[in-house]
Design a protein around this motif. Structure first.
Motif, PDB file in Angstrom:
ATOM      1  N   ARG A  59       0.783  -1.119  -0.204  1.00 46.57           N
ATOM      2  CA  ARG A  59       0.113  -0.016  -0.327  1.00 46.57           C
ATOM      3  C   ARG A  59       1.102   1.467  -0.118  1.00 46.57           C
ATOM      4  NH1 ARG A  59      -5.338   0.318  -1.094  1.00 46.57           N
ATOM      5  NH2 ARG A  59      -6.383  -1.623  -0.570  1.00 46.57           N
ATOM      6  N   GLN A  60       1.670   1.399   0.474  1.00 44.29           N
ATOM      7  CA  GLN A  60       2.924   2.513   0.700  1.00 44.29           C
ATOM      8  C   GLN A  60       3.709   3.136  -0.173  1.00 44.29           C
ATOM      9  OE1 GLN A  60       2.230   3.941   3.537  1.00 44.29           O
ATOM     10  NE2 GLN A  60       0.428   2.486   3.905  1.00 44.29           N
ATOM     11  N   ASN A  61       3.997   2.053  -1.479  1.00 45.13           N
ATOM     12  CA  ASN A  61       4.784   1.938  -2.540  1.00 45.13           C
ATOM     13  C   ASN A  61       3.620   3.042  -3.378  1.00 45.13           C
ATOM     14  OD1 ASN A  61       5.747   1.201  -4.642  1.00 45.13           O
ATOM     15  ND2 ASN A  61       6.481  -0.508  -4.562  1.00 45.13           N
ATOM     16  N   GLN A  62       4.627   3.925  -3.464  1.00 44.27           N
ATOM     17  CA  GLN A  62       3.825   5.427  -4.420  1.00 44.27           C
ATOM     18  C   GLN A  62       3.725   5.158  -5.381  1.00 44.27           C
ATOM     19  OE1 GLN A  62       3.182   8.199  -2.945  1.00 44.27           O
ATOM     20  NE2 GLN A  62       3.335   6.456  -0.778  1.00 44.27           N
ATOM     21  N   ARG A  63       4.350   4.007  -6.399  1.00 43.55           N
ATOM     22  CA  ARG A  63       5.080   3.347  -7.908  1.00 43.55           C
ATOM     23  C   ARG A  63       3.624   2.632  -7.861  1.00 43.55           C
ATOM     24  NH1 ARG A  63      10.991   2.577  -8.695  1.00 43.55           N
ATOM     25  NH2 ARG A  63      11.879   4.021  -8.344  1.00 43.55           N
ATOM     26  N   LEU A  64       2.416   2.207  -6.958  1.00 48.30           N
ATOM     27  CA  LEU A  64       1.675   0.815  -7.594  1.00 48.30           C
ATOM     28  C   LEU A  64       0.491   1.916  -7.086  1.00 48.30           C
ATOM     29  CD1 LEU A  64       3.287  -2.340  -6.020  1.00 48.30           C
ATOM     30  CD2 LEU A  64       3.185  -1.525  -8.291  1.00 48.30           C
ATOM     31  N   ARG A  65      -0.280   1.330  -7.566  1.00 46.49           N
ATOM     32  CA  ARG A  65      -2.090   1.867  -7.599  1.00 46.49           C
ATOM     33  C   ARG A  65      -2.470   0.936  -7.394  1.00 46.49           C
ATOM     34  NH1 ARG A  65      -6.006   3.801 -11.540  1.00 46.49           N
ATOM     35  NH2 ARG A  65      -4.618   4.486 -12.839  1.00 46.49           N
ATOM     36  N   PHE A  66      -3.802   0.648  -6.394  1.00 50.77           N
ATOM     37  CA  PHE A  66      -4.900  -0.286  -6.544  1.00 50.77           C
ATOM     38  C   PHE A  66      -6.680  -0.021  -6.600  1.00 50.77           C
ATOM     39  CE2 PHE A  66      -1.248  -1.384  -3.717  1.00 50.77           C
ATOM     40  CZ  PHE A  66      -0.850  -1.981  -4.402  1.00 50.77           C
ATOM     41  N   ASP A  67      -7.105  -0.225  -7.872  1.00 53.13           N
ATOM     42  CA  ASP A  67      -8.424   0.021  -7.629  1.00 53.13           C
ATOM     43  C   ASP A  67      -9.141  -1.508  -7.765  1.00 53.13           C
ATOM     44  OD1 ASP A  67      -7.635   2.776  -8.531  1.00 53.13           O
ATOM     45  OD2 ASP A  67      -8.097   1.984 -11.168  1.00 53.13           O
ATOM     46  N   ILE A  68      -9.247  -1.356  -6.100  1.00 51.30           N
ATOM     47  CA  ILE A  68     -10.275  -2.875  -6.385  1.00 51.30           C
ATOM     48  C   ILE A  68     -11.113  -3.151  -4.973  1.00 51.30           C
ATOM     49  CG2 ILE A  68      -7.947  -4.388  -7.031  1.00 51.30           C
ATOM     50  CD1 ILE A  68      -7.171  -5.129  -4.246  1.00 51.30           C
ATOM     51  N   ASP A  69     -11.341  -1.389  -5.113  1.00 52.96           N
ATOM     52  CA  ASP A  69     -12.244  -1.106  -3.913  1.00 52.96           C
ATOM     53  C   ASP A  69     -13.318  -2.162  -4.582  1.00 52.96           C
ATOM     54  OD1 ASP A  69     -10.327   0.362  -2.677  1.00 52.96           O
ATOM     55  OD2 ASP A  69     -11.164   1.765  -3.678  1.00 52.96           O
ATOM     56  N   SER A  70     -13.876  -2.159  -5.070  1.00 55.14           N
ATOM     57  CA  SER A  70     -15.316  -3.070  -5.420  1.00 55.14           C
ATOM     58  C   SER A  70     -14.923  -4.477  -5.380  1.00 55.14           C
ATOM     59  CB  SER A  70     -15.618  -2.497  -6.548  1.00 55.14           C
ATOM     60  OG  SER A  70     -17.005  -3.558  -7.563  1.00 55.14           O
ATOM     61  N   ASN A  71     -16.182  -5.363  -4.399  1.00 55.13           N
ATOM     62  CA  ASN A  71     -15.543  -6.555  -3.995  1.00 55.13           C
ATOM     63  C   ASN A  71     -15.843  -7.197  -5.338  1.00 55.13           C
ATOM     64  OD1 ASN A  71     -15.711  -5.549  -1.068  1.00 55.13           O
ATOM     65  ND2 ASN A  71     -18.174  -5.912  -1.051  1.00 55.13           N
ATOM     66  N   ASN A  72     -16.453  -6.326  -6.098  1.00 54.80           N
ATOM     67  CA  ASN A  72     -17.139  -7.431  -7.022  1.00 54.80           C
ATOM     68  C   ASN A  72     -16.005  -8.037  -8.214  1.00 54.80           C
ATOM     69  OD1 ASN A  72     -18.551  -8.538  -9.397  1.00 54.80           O
ATOM     70  ND2 ASN A  72     -18.217  -7.044 -10.416  1.00 54.80           N
ATOM     71  N   THR A  73     -14.323  -6.532  -7.890  1.00 54.28           N
ATOM     72  CA  THR A  73     -13.150  -6.652  -8.632  1.00 54.28           C
ATOM     73  C   THR A  73     -12.519  -7.542  -7.752  1.00 54.28           C
ATOM     74  OG1 THR A  73     -13.158  -4.662  -9.420  1.00 54.28           O
ATOM     75  CG2 THR A  73     -11.474  -4.584  -9.226  1.00 54.28           C
ATOM     76  N   ILE A  74     -12.472  -7.266  -6.312  1.00 55.55           N
ATOM     77  CA  ILE A  74     -11.551  -8.438  -5.915  1.00 55.55           C
ATOM     78  C   ILE A  74     -12.274  -9.883  -6.297  1.00 55.55           C
ATOM     79  CG2 ILE A  74     -11.237  -9.342  -3.692  1.00 55.55           C
ATOM     80  CD1 ILE A  74     -10.975  -6.672  -2.387  1.00 55.55           C
ATOM     81  N   ALA A  75     -13.714  -9.973  -6.326  1.00 55.77           N
ATOM     82  CA  ALA A  75     -14.085 -11.303  -6.450  1.00 55.77           C
ATOM     83  C   ALA A  75     -13.417 -12.083  -7.806  1.00 55.77           C
ATOM     84  CB  ALA A  75     -15.870 -11.397  -6.224  1.00 55.77           C
ATOM     85  N   ARG A  76     -13.675 -10.864  -8.867  1.00 58.40           N
ATOM     86  CA  ARG A  76     -13.241 -11.479 -10.552  1.00 58.40           C
ATOM     87  C   ARG A  76     -11.450 -11.637 -10.436  1.00 58.40           C
ATOM     88  NH1 ARG A  76     -14.896  -7.134 -15.174  1.00 58.40           N
ATOM     89  NH2 ARG A  76     -13.927  -8.869 -15.679  1.00 58.40           N
ATOM     90  N   LEU A  77     -11.109 -10.938 -10.093  1.00 59.14           N
ATOM     91  CA  LEU A  77      -9.580 -11.135  -9.718  1.00 59.14           C
ATOM     92  C   LEU A  77      -9.177 -12.771  -8.767  1.00 59.14           C
ATOM     93  CD1 LEU A  77      -8.503  -7.861  -8.869  1.00 59.14           C
ATOM     94  CD2 LEU A  77      -7.971  -9.081 -10.816  1.00 59.14           C
ATOM     95  N   CYS A  78      -9.897 -12.750  -8.297  1.00 65.65           N
ATOM     96  CA  CYS A  78      -9.694 -14.053  -7.449  1.00 65.65           C
ATOM     97  C   CYS A  78     -10.366 -15.323  -8.577  1.00 65.65           C
ATOM     98  CB  CYS A  78     -10.257 -14.696  -6.098  1.00 65.65           C
ATOM     99  SG  CYS A  78      -9.349 -12.549  -4.563  1.00 65.65           S
ATOM    100  N   GLU A  79     -11.458 -15.272  -8.884  1.00 65.53           N
ATOM    101  CA  GLU A  79     -12.120 -16.749  -9.339  1.00 65.53           C
ATOM    102  C   GLU A  79     -11.353 -16.619 -10.709  1.00 65.53           C
ATOM    103  OE1 GLU A  79     -15.908 -16.818 -12.508  1.00 65.53           O
ATOM    104  OE2 GLU A  79     -16.420 -16.065 -10.501  1.00 65.53           O
ATOM    105  N   ALA A  80     -10.872 -15.484 -11.112  1.00 62.27           N
ATOM    106  CA  ALA A  80     -10.024 -15.596 -12.394  1.00 62.27           C
ATOM    107  C   ALA A  80      -8.941 -16.785 -11.890  1.00 62.27           C
ATOM    108  CB  ALA A  80      -9.291 -14.698 -13.604  1.00 62.27           C
ATOM    109  N   ALA A  81      -8.426 -16.149 -10.736  1.00 62.24           N
ATOM    110  CA  ALA A  81      -6.999 -16.956  -9.832  1.00 62.24           C
ATOM    111  C   ALA A  81      -7.004 -18.973  -9.613  1.00 62.24           C
ATOM    112  CB  ALA A  81      -6.122 -16.309  -9.177  1.00 62.24           C
ATOM    113  N   CYS A  82      -8.284 -19.003  -9.263  1.00 67.25           N
ATOM    114  CA  CYS A  82      -8.751 -20.440  -9.374  1.00 67.25           C
ATOM    115  C   CYS A  82      -8.312 -21.639  -9.661  1.00 67.25           C
ATOM    116  CB  CYS A  82     -10.164 -20.734  -8.783  1.00 67.25           C
ATOM    117  SG  CYS A  82     -11.202 -19.534  -7.523  1.00 67.25           S
TER     118      CYS A  82
END
Length: 546
Positions: free
Chosen positions: A170-193
């Motif tokens: 989180r503290q890395n200034q070079r990275l940005r996380f647009d995963i606040d939506s639960n749907n985004t997290i779910a899609r990423l995790c489902e893709a990694a199954c």
């Protein structure tokens, strides 16, 4: 960590004093962590037991501390397990390598047999757990050792890894996380199954460093990582085709059947208490759209497509074919929901039960049938076959596939759609089109002249016509396509007897992939009673509308 079905079953086996358990897993660390958490769960065990780990490098360690580093051979490890005078769980990580040898040392086999009864009748509560990435059990030990599968992580477990990785960066200034939506997290995790925890973490990390952003678009990056992992086993080919159902000319019956079963693995489908479809067998003439349909199913359902190479499954080493089939099944289930495409399935199982079968094909066929009958994960099997006569009758029994569809030569209405698709797909540049108008007056003469052509032959007619114009550097004309048609000898001419035989078989055993409307539009009689086949029904399958 709440108890899972696996930890409950494993705890029950340990408390029931099963002496030796073989756990199939690629994830040693995750499995050991699971065992340590299980032992501390007071709902499963009244008091914790020490967990010993053994490798050929470090010997025995207890609670992450090396205590018996001089015990580095399989025989010495088993002797230590026998002589240990305390309760405990002993996880032998490298013993599988000895058991996998074609000539496993007899003293190791004998020691394991003796150990079974020494543990059962001894005073100490001991359990030996052998881990390995596959089932490496000599025949002499088949009745002595219980085998358990340690499944790949669930979406919930993968989500824990993702959340931890995000928090660490989180503290890395070079990275940005647009995963606040639960749907985004779910899609990423489902893709990694289907990935191990380590592979999932690597895929998430790669998604972050590629563009400095982790968001919903990284699903494609994770899919690419899965593609590479599957490619390494050489048995399955992973793809996400771009084809759509609209790219198939005709076959409306089959397309409607598939469309009604989209999302049948979803939570919404569970409300209706409907079983997930097992699969479909598509038979018929070569070049009429069977393979194209298999590819479009995964696109329209938005799930991965796994193409099975049966030639790779039947490898030369004794026993490896069965192992390959288990790997295919495990990989496909780990990718669920997905489509498993088996092209020309008759070539894989045509020798089952024959005098030329050494037994391998029969065993693989039995494994496949059992899995088709009992599978719980959503792996939709699309099997295509050109010669149905070579298929074992057991494969076509109800309960294996949900339906058998027959794909015949395209009707007049279907040929018109196919020609229109290919013309619009390739005639895109104004210099090639010229003054041409792709209307009925242009297409209808081509439709009439291509009677008896397969879809693949029609596509080649369009391509050949374009080569005629290209060679003279001019705009295309209808004469170019007519010349290509006249120079083509269609399959209906070269294999007329084979086509007639396939149609006779399909008349009473399969459902026509072509809709009633398309058959009727061809000026052909329509049979409304599938039990009384008429001339049109004999042309290719029962005319049932879905």
């Amino acid at each position: 960590m709440p108890a899972t079905d696996f930890t409950k079953e494993l705890a029950a086996l340990i408390k029931a004093r099963f002496p030796i358990i073989y756990v199939v897993t690629w994830e040693e660390k995750r499995f050991v962590d699971t065992v340590k958490a299980m032992i501390q769960d007071t709902s499963l065990f009244s008091k914790p037991r020490p967990v010993w780990e053994w490798t050929v490098v470090d010997g025995f360690s207890k609670n992450n501390r090396v205590e018996k580093g001089d015990i580095k051979t399989p025989m010495r490890a088993l002797e230590f397990a026998d002589e240990l005078e305390e309760d405990g769980i002993l996880i032998l990580k490298d013993l599988y390598a000895q058991l996998a040898l074609p000539n496993c040392e007899q003293n190791v086999i004998r020691k394991l047999k003796d150990l079974v009864w020494r543990i059962k009748e001894g005073d100490w509560l001991k359990t030996v757990i052998i881990t390995g990435h596959d089932k490496f059990i000599p025949d002499a030990l088949q009745k002595e050792i219980l085998i358990k599968e340690f499944a790949l992580p669930t979406a919930e477990e993968i989500q824990q890894v993702l959340v931890k990785l995000v928090e660490q960066n989180r503290q890395n200034q070079r990275l940005r996380f647009d995963i606040d939506s639960n749907n985004t997290i779910a899609r990423l995790c489902e893709a990694a199954c289907g990935l191990t925890l380590n592979e999932a973490e690597n895929a998430f990390a790669l998604s972050m460093v590629n563009d400095g952003v982790l968001n919903a678009t990284d699903v494609s990056t994770i899919a690419e990582e899965k593609k590479q992992i599957i490619h390494r086993n050489g048995l399955l080919e992973f793809s996400m085709p771009k084809l759509k159902m609209e790219d198939i000319g005709g076959l409306e019956n089959l397309k409607k059947w598939l469309e009604k079963r989209a999302q049948s693995w979803s939570e919404q489908a569970r409300k209706y208490n409907i079983p997930a479809p097992r699969g479909v067998l598509i038979t018929g003439l070569p070049g009429c759209g069977k393979s194209l349909t298999a590819k479009t199913v995964s696109t329209s359902w938005n799930v991965p497509l796994l193409r099975l190479d049966m030639g790779a499954v039947f490898s030369g080493l004794v026993g490896s074919s069965e192992r390959n089939m288990r790997t295919v099944i495990q990989t496909a289930e780990s990718m669920a929901p997905c489509v498993l495409w088996i092209d020309e399935i008759e070539k894989a199982f045509s020798g089952v039960g024959s005098s030329g079968d050494s037994g391998t094909a029969t065993r693989l066929f039995g494994t496949f049938l059992t899995w088709m009958q009992e599978k719980e994960k959503f792996v939709f099997v699309v099997a295509t076959a050109n010669n149905i006569d070579f298929l074992p009758p057991e494969l076509m029994r109800k309960g294996r596939f949900d339906e058998i569809f027959f794909v015949d030569l395209p009707t007049r209405a279907e040929r018109k759609i196919i020609i229109d698709i290919h013309l619009k797909k390739r005639l895109t540049h104004p210099d090639v089109i010229g003054n041409l108008k792709l209307d009925d007056s242009f297409i209808d003469p081509l439709v009439e002249r291509t009677e008896g052509f397969t879809g693949a032959e029609i596509e080649q007619v369009v391509i050949s016509g374009l080569f005629e114009a290209f060679s003279e550097n001019r705009a295309i004309t209808i004469d170019d396509f007519i010349t290509a048609i006249e120079n083509t000898v269609p399959l209906v001419v070269t294999q007329s007897e084979k086509i007639r035989a396939i149609r006779e078989w399909a008349n009473v055993r399969a459902v026509s992939a072509t809709s009633i409307n398309h058959k009727a539009s061809n000026g052909q009689a329509v049979n409304n009673d599938p039990k009384k086949p008429d001339e049109e029904a004999s042309r290719g399958g029962r005319s049932i509308e879905f």
